[in-house]
Design an enzyme around this catalytic site. Structure first.
Site, short mmCIF file in Angstrom:
data_model
loop_
_atom_site.label_atom_id
_atom_site.label_comp_id
_atom_site.label_asym_id
_atom_site.label_seq_id
_atom_site.Cartn_x
_atom_site.Cartn_y
_atom_site.Cartn_z
N GLU A 164 9.23 6.44 8.85
CA GLU A 164 8.76 7.75 9.29
C GLU A 164 9.51 8.87 8.56
O GLU A 164 10.73 8.83 8.43
CB GLU A 164 8.94 7.90 10.81
CG GLU A 164 7.66 7.55 11.54
CD GLU A 164 7.89 6.73 12.78
OE1 GLU A 164 8.63 5.73 12.68
OE2 GLU A 164 7.32 7.10 13.82
N ASP B 278 -13.66 17.10 -0.35
CA ASP B 278 -13.49 15.69 0.05
C ASP B 278 -14.11 14.86 -1.07
O ASP B 278 -15.33 14.76 -1.19
CB ASP B 278 -14.20 15.46 1.38
CG ASP B 278 -14.05 14.02 1.86
OD1 ASP B 278 -13.74 13.14 1.02
OD2 ASP B 278 -14.25 13.77 3.06
N LYS C 198 -12.45 3.61 -2.95
CA LYS C 198 -13.87 3.60 -3.36
C LYS C 198 -13.90 3.54 -4.89
O LYS C 198 -13.43 2.57 -5.46
CB LYS C 198 -14.59 4.81 -2.76
CG LYS C 198 -14.61 4.77 -1.22
CD LYS C 198 -15.44 5.89 -0.63
CE LYS C 198 -15.61 5.75 0.87
NZ LYS C 198 -14.64 6.47 1.67
N TYR D 165 9.67 0.22 8.39
CA TYR D 165 9.29 1.53 8.96
C TYR D 165 9.94 2.66 8.16
O TYR D 165 11.10 2.57 7.78
CB TYR D 165 9.74 1.64 10.42
CG TYR D 165 8.58 1.50 11.37
CD1 TYR D 165 7.55 2.43 11.36
CD2 TYR D 165 8.49 0.42 12.25
CE1 TYR D 165 6.46 2.30 12.20
CE2 TYR D 165 7.41 0.29 13.10
CZ TYR D 165 6.40 1.23 13.07
OH TYR D 165 5.33 1.11 13.90
N THR E 138 -10.28 9.15 0.03
CA THR E 138 -9.85 7.77 0.28
C THR E 138 -9.36 7.25 -1.07
O THR E 138 -9.54 7.89 -2.11
CB THR E 138 -11.01 6.89 0.79
OG1 THR E 138 -12.10 7.02 -0.10
CG2 THR E 138 -11.43 7.29 2.19
N ARG F 34 -7.13 0.17 0.67
CA ARG F 34 -7.70 1.02 1.72
C ARG F 34 -6.66 2.04 2.13
O ARG F 34 -5.58 1.68 2.60
CB ARG F 34 -8.06 0.19 2.96
CG ARG F 34 -9.18 -0.79 2.78
CD ARG F 34 -10.47 -0.13 2.45
NE ARG F 34 -11.07 0.53 3.58
CZ ARG F 34 -12.18 0.12 4.18
NH1 ARG F 34 -12.78 -0.97 3.78
NH2 ARG F 34 -12.69 0.80 5.19
N1 DSN Z 1 -17.59 4.65 5.33
C1 DSN Z 1 -17.57 5.54 4.21
C2 DSN Z 1 -18.73 5.33 3.32
O1 DSN Z 1 -19.27 4.24 3.31
O2 DSN Z 1 -19.13 6.24 2.61
C3 DSN Z 1 -17.47 6.93 4.65
O3 DSN Z 1 -16.47 7.05 5.61
#
Ligand code: DSN
Length: 416
Positions: free
Chosen positions: A55, A199, A228, A53, A225, A234
């Site tokens: 924090e 974003d 991707k 942990y 994120t 993740r």
């Molecule tokens: N789930 C993501 C996507 O597939 O683009 C977006 O949050």
């Protein structure tokens, strides 16, 4: 080795893990938000950091024993700042949605006006769509895309921004096949005193690899994120100008989250190092080349692509002219060994759970080493599978799945 231990402890679960590995090996994975992370990232995710942990932030924690955790998080922050050229990075958000929520918490009070691309036009739920907390707790104004072009029209964005004077203006989304004009958005945001939030969840890897313009210098805040096109674990990340660092850090912790997921932060550090390499730059540019080649091959087969094509990793197909709904097509493609997701298209007359579109992309197959040469074959399989589904030819779908598996033997899946 690690899997052997799971097999001994929990054979039932381990068998399912093995099957998922096999599925990811055997399928042509075209969901544009998915990828294959490296073995180094996967191994770091399963480290003992998961036991800890932490924090707080490096040097200011609420738990002892942070000697190495602090060093890891600092390394991750330094790599994020250097890769994107940002003044400040927060690497603790659990994913893209919490990263976006932190932005609201930092800059808005409930009821404030915010603006983002509407979900049906390719925006994300957390850009103010009505079923999300961001549409319920804030007064959300959605901009769209032009029907004739399938593209965002900055004149419309400007007119709406002037009329509603939002506190924050989001650009980016989840089904945007075209380059985002960060400079254009920045000008609009400045003119109405809004904070521009880019974003870049989908395109972070393209930005890092120089295959999409960077929002740094235009957007005061950037959320993303990390799994991707960036090809990390993740997770989520916020980059921002130094003057917003304190507000955003406070919004992430203690505003929204407790302890950061340390193993994820460490795995992100690994992914960010990988993203500094020349190999990664080549991968990012190849994603776009593959996407363009696939779009051309689909256009040649009569597919209607939203905006007429793509500039990035993503292609949004409107299947209306093929007389098959997106969900039925995606399910048939899955049986043919090709993984996609059904998706609304702009101005879709159908419902989101059974829409007209199919969303595909090239990050996963590019990570496996495919190039433009394979794209006509991919388009041909998609076309054959859709035609087979329409005439109820299940055998043909199995034949395609076997052909897909055969081709994929030449392109090993990284990390598995
Ligand atoms: N789930 C993501 C996507 O597939 O683009 C977006 O949050």
């Amino acid at each position: 080795m690690l899997r052997d231990v799971v097999h001994r402890t929990d054979p039932e679960l381990a068998a399912l893990l093995d099957l998922e590995d096999q599925r990811q090996r055997d399928k042509l994975r075209l969901i544009p938000s998915e990828n294959y992370t490296s073995q180094a990232v996967l191994q770091t995710l399963s480290s003992a950091l998961s036991n800890k942990y932490s924090e707080g932030y490096p040097g200011k924690r609420y738990y002892e024993g942070q000697q190495y955790i602090d060093a890891i998080e600092q390394l991750c922050i330094a790599r994020a700042k250097s890769l994107f050229g940002a003044e400040h990075a927060n690497v603790q958000p659990y994913s893209g949605s919490p990263a976006n929520l932190a932005v609201y918490l930092a800059f808005c009070k409930p009821g404030d006006v915010i603006m983002g691309l509407g979900l049906p036009a390719g925006g994300h739920l957390t850009h103010g769509w009505n079923v999300s907390i961001t549409g319920k707790y804030f007064t959300s104004v959605a901009y769209g895309v032009r029907k004739e072009t399938g593209r965002v029209d900055l004149n419309e964005v400007e007119a709406l921004a002037k009329k509603h004077t939002p506190k924050i203006l989001f650009c980016g989304g989840t089904a945007v096949p075209r380059t985002i004009d960060f400079a254009g958005f920045a000008q609009i945001a400045r003119s109405v005193g809004a904070v521009l939030v880019a974003d870049i969840a989908h395109i972070a890897g393209l930005v890092a690899g120089g295959a999409h313009p960077s929002p740094v210098g235009h957007a005061e805040v950037i959320t993303t994120t990390t799994h991707k096109t960036l090809r990390g674990p993740r997770g989520g990340m916020i980059l921002c100008n130094a003057n917003h660092a304190q507000a955003l850090d406070r919004a992430v912790f203690p505003g929204l989250q407790g302890g950061p997921h340390n193993a994820t932060v460490a795995a992100l550090a690994v992914a960010l190092k990988e993203a500094q390499s020349e190999d990664f730059r080549r991968y990012a540019h190849q994603i776009v080349r593959n996407s363009r080649a696939l779009a051309e091959a689909l256009l040649a087969r009569g597919y209607d692509l939203v905006s007429g094509g793509t500039d990035n990793h993503l292609i949004l197909i409107d299947l209306s002219n093929k007389e098959i709904p997106g969900k039925r097509a995606a399910q048939a493609l899955d049986r043919a060994g090709i993984e996609t997701n059904y998706n609304s298209v702009p101005f879709d007359p159908r419902k989101p759970f059974d829409p007209s579109g199919l969303r595909i992309g090239t990050p996963g197959m590019t990570s496996r080493g495919m190039t433009e040469s394979e794209m006509p074959q991919v388009a041909a399989w998609i076309d054959r599978a859709i035609a087979a589904e329409k005439r109820g030819d299940a055998q043909q779908l199995s034949t395609i799945a076997a052909e897909v598996r055969e081709l994929l033997l030449r392109f090993p899946a990284p990390g598995l």
